[in-house]
Each structure stands twice: as structure tokens, then as C-alpha cells.
Design an enzyme around this catalytic site. Sequence first.
Site, mmCIF file in Angstrom:
data_model
loop_
_atom_site.group_PDB
_atom_site.id
_atom_site.type_symbol
_atom_site.label_atom_id
_atom_site.label_comp_id
_atom_site.label_asym_id
_atom_site.label_seq_id
_atom_site.Cartn_x
_atom_site.Cartn_y
_atom_site.Cartn_z
ATOM 1 N N ASP A 126 0.887 -1.065 0.023
ATOM 2 C CA ASP A 126 0.134 0.027 -0.200
ATOM 3 C C ASP A 126 0.837 1.386 -0.159
ATOM 4 O O ASP A 126 2.023 1.143 -0.096
ATOM 5 C CB ASP A 126 -0.973 -0.035 1.252
ATOM 6 C CG ASP A 126 -0.381 0.021 2.534
ATOM 7 O OD1 ASP A 126 -0.783 -0.685 3.418
ATOM 8 O OD2 ASP A 126 0.959 0.492 2.621
ATOM 9 N N LYS A 148 -4.554 2.359 -0.426
ATOM 10 C CA LYS A 148 -5.636 3.159 -0.001
ATOM 11 C C LYS A 148 -5.368 4.396 0.558
ATOM 12 O O LYS A 148 -4.455 4.474 1.545
ATOM 13 C CB LYS A 148 -6.524 2.376 0.637
ATOM 14 C CG LYS A 148 -7.148 0.902 0.012
ATOM 15 C CD LYS A 148 -8.084 0.319 0.799
ATOM 16 C CE LYS A 148 -7.633 -0.151 2.009
ATOM 17 N NZ LYS A 148 -6.718 -1.488 2.013
ATOM 18 N N MET A 261 -5.303 7.962 11.932
ATOM 19 C CA MET A 261 -6.114 8.699 10.862
ATOM 20 C C MET A 261 -7.403 9.620 11.239
ATOM 21 O O MET A 261 -8.547 9.470 10.902
ATOM 22 C CB MET A 261 -6.678 7.339 10.086
ATOM 23 C CG MET A 261 -5.821 6.363 9.423
ATOM 24 S SD MET A 261 -6.459 4.910 9.115
ATOM 25 C CE MET A 261 -6.945 3.977 10.513
#
Length: 334
Positions: A126, A148, A261
Site C-alpha cells: 500500500d 488506499k 487517521m
Amino acid sequence: LTIAVSSGGDAPVLARLIRARIEALLPANLGDLAAFAARFRDRIRAALPSLPARRALLDRVLSGRIADLVLAGDPAAAEAALEAELAHTPTHTGIVHLVGAGPGAADLLTLRAQRLLGEADVIVHDRLGTEAVLDLARRDAERVYVGKSRANHCLKQHEINELLVSLAREGKKVIRLKGGDPFVFGRGGEEAAALAAAAIPFEVVPGVTAALACAAQARIPLTHRDATRAVTLMTGHTADGVIAMDFDALVRTRATLAIYMGLHALPHLHRGLTTAGMPETTPAALIERGGTDRQRLLTGTLASITAQAPTWSDGGPALILVGEAVRHGTNWTA
């Protein structure tokens, strides 16, 4: 399995350094593979009287999927695969390693992750798999990017699951390289479940998760006996603008909050925590690209971090720490 390194007394320090490098490159349980080979020695000799044929088989066994299964702690599957090989009905299923890449610095990888990167046929990675980590892979290894980011998915999760299963069924040794740790907000559990459902052998290799890497490099303790004895890992991802967290419980525990996040959800987090009784003056830190040589640190209070974050951040992966333990960091300023 015994490996000896000696300089004959001329350079013992050099011999020690060489031993350390060998130990870093080889798995600690390599002796299990030697014992496995010994158990099947007579069986292999009986099945393959020809010495060249035996050597070819042992090359495949000791460097391929069967060795991977032994080293991953699944001798039953390894024995079944070897029996199939001897019966001339070889299995074509590979193996998938769910590997934590840590925060991105190559020297924070585990030794097992480093070894597997040098052996993999395919690396599915990723956006958090940095070039420094990927450079440890075999030069001829295929790389598949499935990154992503917020509201931008190169592949949906079910498509990644299907890709891992498909690659393993081609007989390939696959690494799913994930930032941090595969089982901490990395969807490693979903991928493991998909592999198990498809009867694909897999191994999970842990990595240094962001909370540990960011706090260590920023010199902020996650626990401190004068502040808190607990840490809560949580995600700032929202569903329809709502964070599904029990803010009253989070405030009541007085634990250090490590929020993954959470940059875009910071106003929601601020509102939820302060409504539940957390003071606006609670120490806080925002750490961007933590654990790498590009790490940036913003310290202050819950209120000041929330106000400054939108203009301070340059869009890199970020972790937010909130709690009294942050005050004890050597770089903390209100």
C-alpha cells in the site's frame, strides 16, 4: 543446525559481527527445517533412488513453499505438501505472509520481515510501504500497488482479498506489505479470514505500529506513572461524519489516546471529548510521518492542536496523542 564462524583468534570482533549478520538473515527456527528434512530422509531415498532427482526435490523442498510452511509453524501442512510432491501430485498453492512494514524506516523492520522480503515472488503493498522497505525485496519480485487513502481506494478491500488468494493459487510466495502492524487498523484480520476461508496457508508477521513509532521518535511516553497507566488505540475514521466511540468511557479511563487517521476528524474528536468532560487544556501532540526521517511534530493542548492542524499539516500520515502523559514528553510545549 550448527554454523560456526571463527577468525582463528585474529579478529574476534569481526567474527562476532559476521555471526550477527548471518543470524539477521536466517530464521531462528531454521533447525526445525533441518529436523523436518531428517524425518523424511529415508522416505525420500526410497521414493527417489536417483541422486540427481533427490537433489532436485530437496532444492524445491528447502527453498520453497514446504520450507515456508515449516518455518511458519505448520508442519502438518508441510508434510502433506511433501507427500503430494513425492506422489507426483504436487500442490500448486503458494503462501501469503501478512507483513507489517512498520512506520516506513527500513531498519525498524523485524528480521523475519526482512528475510521474507528477500524471498517473495510478489509484493502487494500500500502507500505506506516506502521505497526504503521495498528496496529490500528481490530485484525480480513483482510489485503490485493496492494503496488506499482517505476517499481514494486503488482497489477495494474485497478485491485485495481476491488478489491475494489468486496469487497464492498460482503457487507464488506472496507478501502483503502493510504499514505499521497488520492487525492494528490495517485490515489484516479481514485478509487473514479471506485466506483461511480459501484454504490458503498464511503467516502474520507483526510490525512496529504507529503509536509506538511516533511516540518513541517524538520522545513522548504513552504511559507515565505520574499521569496514566493505560493506552487506548482508536481510529479517527468516521461513518457519515460520526465517530462511533464512547467518549464518556474514553475520558473516564484517563488513558493516553493514540488516534490513528484522525486528522480530518479532529473537530469531531474535540467536540466529543470536551462534551464528555475532557478539559480543553489537556496536553496533545500531532505527529506526521512518524518513525521516518521526515517526521514532524506539533505539540500543545487539545484546543490548540485542533485549531492549528488544518494549516500545519502537509497531508502526510498522522497520529494524534491526547492525555496527561504527553506533558511528560521531552519535546512538549504548551
